[in-house]
Design an enzyme around this catalytic site. Structure first.
Site, PDB file in Angstrom:
ATOM      1  N   ARG A   1      -7.364   3.229  13.154  1.00  0.00           N
ATOM      2  CA  ARG A   1      -8.233   2.061  13.001  1.00  0.00           C
ATOM      3  C   ARG A   1      -8.198   1.203  14.265  1.00  0.00           C
ATOM      4  O   ARG A   1      -9.189   0.556  14.611  1.00  0.00           O
ATOM      5  CB  ARG A   1      -7.871   1.245  11.748  1.00  0.00           C
ATOM      6  CG  ARG A   1      -8.886   0.152  11.441  1.00  0.00           C
ATOM      7  CD  ARG A   1      -8.681  -0.503  10.077  1.00  0.00           C
ATOM      8  NE  ARG A   1      -9.245   0.270   8.989  1.00  0.00           N
ATOM      9  CZ  ARG A   1     -10.531   0.235   8.615  1.00  0.00           C
ATOM     10  NH1 ARG A   1     -11.390  -0.550   9.229  1.00  0.00           N
ATOM     11  NH2 ARG A   1     -10.950   0.977   7.613  1.00  0.00           N
TER      12      ARG A   1
ATOM     13  N   GLU B   1     -10.599  -8.078   4.705  1.00  0.00           N
ATOM     14  CA  GLU B   1      -9.942  -8.060   6.003  1.00  0.00           C
ATOM     15  C   GLU B   1     -10.689  -8.742   7.152  1.00  0.00           C
ATOM     16  O   GLU B   1     -10.061  -9.414   7.972  1.00  0.00           O
ATOM     17  CB  GLU B   1      -9.632  -6.608   6.396  1.00  0.00           C
ATOM     18  CG  GLU B   1      -8.606  -5.994   5.483  1.00  0.00           C
ATOM     19  CD  GLU B   1      -8.479  -4.501   5.725  1.00  0.00           C
ATOM     20  OE1 GLU B   1      -7.509  -4.090   6.332  1.00  0.00           O
ATOM     21  OE2 GLU B   1      -9.391  -3.764   5.310  1.00  0.00           O
TER      22      GLU B   1
ATOM     23  N   GLU C   1       0.850  -1.199   0.000  1.00  0.00           N
ATOM     24  CA  GLU C   1       0.000   0.000   0.000  1.00  0.00           C
ATOM     25  C   GLU C   1       0.885   1.249   0.000  1.00  0.00           C
ATOM     26  O   GLU C   1       0.629   2.196  -0.711  1.00  0.00           O
ATOM     27  CB  GLU C   1      -0.940  -0.005   1.219  1.00  0.00           C
ATOM     28  CG  GLU C   1      -1.893   1.190   1.209  1.00  0.00           C
ATOM     29  CD  GLU C   1      -2.953   1.166   2.314  1.00  0.00           C
ATOM     30  OE1 GLU C   1      -3.232   0.093   2.876  1.00  0.00           O
ATOM     31  OE2 GLU C   1      -3.491   2.240   2.615  1.00  0.00           O
TER      32      GLU C   1
HETATM   33  N1  LUZ Z   1      -5.573   1.973   4.381  1.00  0.00           N
HETATM   34  C1  LUZ Z   1      -5.826   3.266   4.639  1.00  0.00           C
HETATM   35  C2  LUZ Z   1      -6.271   0.982   4.939  1.00  0.00           C
HETATM   36  O1  LUZ Z   1      -5.147   4.129   4.129  1.00  0.00           O
HETATM   37  N2  LUZ Z   1      -6.849   3.572   5.447  1.00  0.00           N
HETATM   38  C3  LUZ Z   1      -7.620   2.648   6.040  1.00  0.00           C
HETATM   39  O2  LUZ Z   1      -8.548   2.981   6.776  1.00  0.00           O
HETATM   40  C4  LUZ Z   1      -7.314   1.294   5.795  1.00  0.00           C
HETATM   41  N3  LUZ Z   1      -8.001   0.317   6.383  1.00  0.00           N
HETATM   42  C5  LUZ Z   1      -7.684  -0.941   6.150  1.00  0.00           C
HETATM   43  C6  LUZ Z   1      -6.647  -1.234   5.297  1.00  0.00           C
HETATM   44  N4  LUZ Z   1      -5.954  -0.286   4.696  1.00  0.00           N
HETATM   45 MO1  MOS Z   2      -4.665  -2.952   3.297  1.00  0.00          MO
HETATM   46  S1  MOS Z   2      -4.073  -3.519   5.122  1.00  0.00           S
HETATM   47  O1  MOS Z   2      -3.551  -2.461   2.248  1.00  0.00           O
HETATM   48  O2  MOS Z   2      -6.231  -3.040   3.026  1.00  0.00           O
END
Ligand code: LUZ
Ligand code: MOS
Length: 761
Positions: free
Chosen positions: A304, A706, A226
């Site tokens: 989160r 998830e 990510e």
């Molecule tokens: N990525 C993000 C995530 O930038 N914001 C989120 O709330 C999130 N939640 C789950 C996985 N990736």
């Molecule tokens: Mo994510 S933890 O890249 O949804």
């Protein structure tokens, strides 16, 4: 007939970033990284390495035309360290060569001298020393201070959970190709092509329109791509910029494991107050997140965690605090669940401790406190439905919890060498990016004048089946066979300003955008068909590849109506935008409807423990999962099974330790154990609960990626039950992973089974 997307994958015909052949004389790059966890740089000298055969050049911070900055949320991360290094494995230089061998030989000839600086590896120590990534956050509801007196019982404790390596099959990979007019095309194994584009532009001092990111598919990501795919792609862009040739960079497994961030370890303190009937009244928790050396996505992950501090339960008075702590480790990052699992483990541990003290089953306490529709969560959002309760009750009944509990008690009473344990694990996970602005997506659909369809969205296919789902959405709207719908690569020139494919929301958001775009074209085609047939468009429909008037098929096939529309100069393309409606969040008050909805479910886990050896097996996990109307049931089943295995791995097997110098001692697959067939659940049962009324994904589906990860937490508690059956006075710390080694030491009443640092030799 099996779907084409799947057969190509099964035959091994799907290509990944490293399979793409680059034009002409392309170059290879390898990275030189810091051998020390914290140091002042005295000398970084590539002059000898640069003269070696096959070396094209060596790039450092000095060669960056724009900003030496790759931080996404906080600008605290250089592409190449220039004055100070803050973790072992931090990039210092890029060696660009004609061949991989030449590059590797030169890697050893770079001279690096430094003065060692003091190190911190522990989150609590960083907190004490005020080494914070961002200001701490706090979620509050009710009046906790006045509540403690009302409680009949209060339990307190500490909970620790470990890091987790992503182990995506495809390691971090990227290439860059110089195009015309100073434009650079980047191929990257990233979940976030726009972040790659934007960061490359910033580092090169170019506008975003001179960088194009194209992503075909990923060999897994799980959050690890990510944010952390970006630097490698930017390095390729920098080299392509300087040398005007295509450049490719592929991390070796041991590099990837040693240099990139993991799931964050957390250490937390809790205090839980209940009344004598087991109702939870007050919940105070403080999370210490080990962020590593720079922010990366840690602030969002911390948030989160706070959103999930009460998991599936209603607690009227809450004070949840969280701090993101800066340490000299590789920056930790997104990983399936994104801080949610760490929070839920703390909540379940507190329930466990309270149950023990009250002399009740943990499951009894769970049931008493499960969320109901209308309950207000600590961040002010009301629970939308009773799916959590429904799935929990259904799991108890369908999988015969009470009968199995009796069976297991009987088993344990008559067996000394083996003990069994059972647990229920409810999950409630919020769906939407917690940063509201990220909840946007776009789709671009072309219907070609032969009737074939091309679809581009911002979604990244990483094995989770998002392309299959979008293909189904589009083919269903058009009423045509899915093999007529082709999913294009994800490309920033076709879909701009994309959000990362993350937060379980890739299919929801991009699927909805595709739905809107397809409906627009469908409406134009139906209007055109109506004029051809002299009919009211309201009476027309397209299905089974033809236009229907009411129940009767007309002579207009899909191809005919498409081609005729083209001849009449009707637009056969559409771009659509989707912004998840109804969500808002105010960080100044820490209140708002942060999520479009929640995904709920419950898992029943049974384990068998070998008391003499400390080894165990996860015999079965039986799940009732809130899925909505699945867009592809086999895909969703695969997501549940995969997430569960990963969750069990995090809770039981996967362990990362660092030496006293900050070296990752588990940076290869010989010392890092991921669940194999023997160590994951022997049998997995899944029942999907489907309520189309409350399913806000496209065509009444729901996000899947998830939430099922957290069913794996049930394995920890089932294991603890089995251990307690063996040693009733067991004093087990709430600490994961609960490896066989730790089980054995705990069973042997060994006082010191906690990790102790090993020396770096
Ligand atoms: N990525 C993000 C995530 O930038 N914001 C989120 O709330 C999130 N939640 C789950 C996985 N990736
Ligand atoms: Mo994510 S933890 O890249 O949804």
């Amino acid at each position: 007939m099996m779907n084409d997307l799947i057969t190509r994958h099964l035959r091994g015909e799907s290509r990944f970033t490293d399979d793409i052949s680059l034009p002409g004389s392309s170059l290879t790059a390898v990275v030189f990284t810091s051998p020390v966890a914290h140091g002042q740089i005295r000398r970084l000298d590539g002059s000898v390495a640069e003269t070696m055969p096959g070396i094209v050049g060596i790039l450092t911070a000095d060669h960056i035309p724009g900003e030496n900055q790759v931080g996404n949320i906080v600008e605290d991360e250089p592409l190449f360290a220039d004055e100070i290094v803050e973790y072992m494995g931090q990039p210092l230089a890029l060696i660009v060569a004609e061949t991989p061998d030449a590059a590797r030989r030169a890697q050893e000839k770079i001279i690096f001298e430094y003065d060692e600086l003091p190190v911190i590896f522990d989150a609590r120590e960083a907190y004490e020393k005020n080494q914070l990534i961002t200001a701490p956050r706090s979620f509050n509801i009710g009046d906790i201070d006045s509540q403690w007196e009302q409680c009949d019982m209060i339990v307190e404790g500490q909970v620790d959970s470990g890091m987790q390596e992503h182990v995506y099959l495809e390691t971090q990979t990227a290439f860059a190709v110089p195009l015309d007019s100073g434009k650079i095309q980047i191929g990257s194994s990233t979940q976030n092509p726009t972040a790659v584009q934007k960061t490359a532009a910033k580092v090169l001092g170019l506008p975003m329109n001179r960088i194009e990111t194209d992503v075909l598919r990923l060999g897994g990501a799980f959050g690890g791509k990510e944010d952390q795919a970006t630097p490698w792609a930017v390095m390729c862009a920098l080299a392509a910029y300087h040398y005007k040739r295509p450049v490719k960079l592929v991390l070796e497994r041991y590099e990837d494991m040693a240099w990139t961030g993991k799931r964050h370890s957390y250490s937390s303190d809790f205090k839980l107050g209940l009344d004598r009937n087991g109702r939870m009244l007050a919940w105070e928790v403080h999370y210490y997140q080990n962020a590593g050396a720079s922010a990366d996505l840690s602030p969002a992950i911390l948030e989160r965690t706070l959103f999930h501090s009460t998991n599936s339960y209603y607690i009227p008075n809450v004070r949840a605090k969280a701090a993101s702590c800066r340490t000299n480790l590789p920056p930790n990052t997104a990983f399936r669940g994104f801080g949610g699992p760490q929070a839920m483990f703390v909540m379940e541990a507190a329930l466990d401790k309270a149950a023990e003290k009250l002399g009740m089953e943990r499951e009894e306490l769970q049931q008493i406190n499960l969320l109901r529709k209308g309950n207000i969560l600590p961040y002010g959002m009301a629970v939308q439905d009773d799916h959590g309760r429904i799935c929990y009750e259904r799991a108890r009944e369908l999988y015969e919890y009470d009968r199995h509990l009796t069976r297991i008690r009987n088993f344990n009473a008559s067996n000394a060498a083996f003990k069994k344990g059972l647990s229920l694990m409810p999950v409630c996970f919020g769906i939407s990016f917690t940063s509201t602005f990220l909840n946007q997506a776009s789709a671009l659909i072309h219907v070609y004048n032969d009737g074939s369809v091309g679809v581009s969205t911002g979604a990244i296919e990483m094995g989770q089946g998002v392309n299959l789902k979008i293909q189904k959405v589009v083919s269903r709207v058009f009423g045509i066979d899915s093999d007529r719908v082709f999913l294009e690569s994800t490309n920033t020139t076709r879909n701009a300003n994309t959000s990362p494919t993350a937060a379980s929301s890739g299919a929801d958001m991009n699927g909805n955008a595709a739905l809107i775009a397809a409906r627009e074209i469908r409406a134009r085609l139906l209007n055109h068909a109506a004029s051809l047939l002299n009919a009211d468009p309201g009476n027309l429909d397209i299905r089974s590849n033809s236009v229907y008037y009411g129940e009767s098929e007309t002579e207009l096939t899909w191809e005919k109506v498409v081609n005729s529309a083209y001849m009449q100069r009707i637009d056969l393309s559409s771009h659509a935008f989707y912004a998840t409606p109804g969500i808002e969040y105010d960080r100044s008050t820490e209140k708002g409807n942060a999520f479009a909805y929640h995904v709920m479910g419950t898992a029943l886990t049974e384990v068998t423990l070998d008391v003499l050896r400390g080894t165990y097996s996860i015999d079965s996990v039986s799940i009732v999962h809130d899925s909505g109307l699945s867009l592809d049931e086999a895909t969703d089943r695969g997501q549940v099974e995969g997430a569960l295995a990963q969750g069990i791995g995090w809770m039981t097997l996967e362990e990362i330790r660092f030496s006293d110098k900050g070296r990752n001692l588990a940076a290869n697959l010989a010392s890092y154990k991921v669940p194999d067939l023997y160590s994951t659940a022997k049998s997995v049962n899944i029942e999907f609960f489907r309520d189309p009324e409350n399913s806000r994904g496209p065509l009444n589906s729901k996000a899947i990626g998830e939430p099922p990860f957290m069913y794996g937490i049930g394995a920890w508690f089932a294991l603890r039950e089995a251990m307690k059956a063996a040693v009733p006075v067991l004093d087990l710390e709430y600490r994961a992973p609960l490896t066989p080694e730790k089980v054995l030491l705990a069973l042997a009443h060994c006082e010191k089974y906690a990790d102790s640092p090993q020396s770096d030799t």
